[in-house]
Design a protein around this motif. Structure first.
Motif: not given
Length: 442
Positions: A168-178
């Motif tokens: 579910e987290i991977d399917s979230m709308p894209p956002f920046e992270f490290r």
């Protein structure tokens, strides 16, 4: 946003915090913790960010820190950053790098929470972390607490993201992270489970996270039931002698069912392992006087009971009493010493006096704390007695024993337990010519 509504519902359901309370979010810069920070901002919660730089991945770790500082600025929240010499801490404390990082992180987060007046620390664990933790605990061996994995709330730690799975987290709308490159290394046990074991299990059960979540709830409820039963038993069996010592009825303890589980749970808060308690169970029918120790407490077998007490390692140093000594001090206690001819002697029955046959003493004498294995022959008895048994009969607690002066003759015999009893073999007799008098003044 459905995920945001689920977050708010999860927080309310588990009573993680009140809306106006201040929260400290542990943010590494990775996907999970960045998502938590962004969702908290959208929900309007009052929070700040804390970031740990463990200095284990060189430039990559510094870039994580830089990214997280910028994220806090973007969200308009305060940020706290700390750099740790994790390798040095691990080496100094003889623990793994992972354990060192965990210790440093939790200690620092709690310090910031207290200093900056935050109510809770929020960690971004999700459902897959629960699966990994349970599997890891099962692999290493665990009690029932290890079967429910990670709790949504424990003390000042909350985990508001446990309603989400990794997918579910991977399917979230894209956002920046490290992305932490160490997450791809299978040299760590947790990563090996994540990368190699769980994919195989998911072939058998595609809904693995949901299954584990259901199991987690059942195990948590079983743990609650067990804890209630253990607390009832502790109140029933543990008779309080003083602030840090208990007397336990041995016969009732032996009859517990199931014995091993209840025995472990009863004594687990005092640091006793299953191995120590197994040895206790083997010994309790035949080895009265045997002592069992954890890092903080000790259990003493004494016939029909067990004494549980906290270990106090601050043992007073022994002192020497020479033949010409007339005053001595031990453990903040003062003693006067006199030698008089039998013609001038008057018997005193006060317990703070020792009146001994001078000619039977071999100097120097030693005043010290009791030691395991000590024996003496109390006045009025024909046989020797273990000093530990004598203390128990006199209702002296494990904690108090070390503070009671023991006078040892130069030949190794114990001749006086200050304030309690002299030795039968050193009492005044018709053959006594001189009397050695030792008086405790305070």
């Amino acid at each position: 946003m459905i995920a945001l509504e689920r977050l708010q519902e999860f927080i309310k359901k588990h009573a993680l915090f009140q809306e106006k309370e201040r929260l400290l979010l542990a943010v590494s810069g990775g996907r999970d913790s960045v998502l938590m920070a962004k969702m908290f901002k959208l929900a309007g919660y009052n929070f700040g960010i804390a970031h740990c730089n463990f200095q284990l991945r060189g430039k990559e770790a510094d870039e994580d820190e830089y990214f997280t500082v910028n994220l806090a600025s973007e969200l308009g929240v305060e940020i706290f950053v700390s750099k740790f010499n994790t390798k040095e801490y691990a080496s100094k404390n003889h623990i793994s790098i992972q354990m060192a990082a965990r210790d440093l992180r939790y200690q620092w987060l709690e310090n910031i929470r207290e200093e900056q007046n935050y109510q809770y620390i929020a960690l971004a664990h999700h459902q897959n972390d629960v699966v990994e933790t349970i599997l890891l605990n099962l692999t290493r061996g665990t009690g029932i607490a290890g079967l429910h994995g990670i709790l949504a709330k424990k003390g000042k730690i909350i985990r508001p993201m446990l309603f989400l799975s990794r997918e579910e987290i991977d399917s979230m709308p894209p956002f920046e992270f490290r992305e932490d490159s160490s997450n791809l290394s299978t040299k760590y046990a947790r990563n090996k489970i994540r990368l190699e074991v769980i994919p195989v299990l998911k072939q058998l059960n595609p809904s693995l996270e949901q299954t584990f979540e259901a199991n987690r709830k059942r195990f948590a409820e079983l743990e609650t039931m067990l804890n209630q039963r253990v607390e009832e038993l502790r109140n029933e069996l543990f008779k309080k002698l003083d602030e840090h010592e208990f007397e336990i009825n041995l016969e009732k303890l032996k009859n517990l069912v199931p014995l091993n589980t209840l025995l472990y749970e009863l004594f687990r808060p005092y640091g006793f392992t299953e191995a120590i308690l197994s040895d206790l169970a083997v010994s309790w029918t035949s080895q009265s006087g045997k002592l069992f120790r954890s890092a903080t407490h000790e259990l003493l077998l004494n016939r029909d009971r067990i004494l549980l007490g906290r270990i106090n390692e601050e043992i007073p140093a022994p002192i020497i009493i020479e033949q010409e000594s007339r005053l001595c001090n031990w453990n903040e206690k003062q003693f006067s010493i006199g030698i008089i001819p039998i013609e001038d002697f008057k018997m005193c029955t006060e317990l703070n006096f020792a009146q001994l046959d001078y000619d039977l003493l071999k100097f120097p004498l030693i005043m010290r704390s009791w030691q395991h294995g000590d024996f003496f022959r109390p006045l009025g008895l024909k046989t020797k007695k273990k000093l530990s048994d004598f203390f128990i009969e006199q209702k002296i607690s494990l904690n108090r024993k070390k503070d009671i002066p023991v006078l040892e003759n130069g030949n190794g015999d114990i001749v006086w337990i200050a304030g309690l009893r002299i030795s039968e073999g050193y009492k005044i007799s018709p053959n006594t010519k001189k009397v050695f008098i030792l008086e405790q003044l305070n």
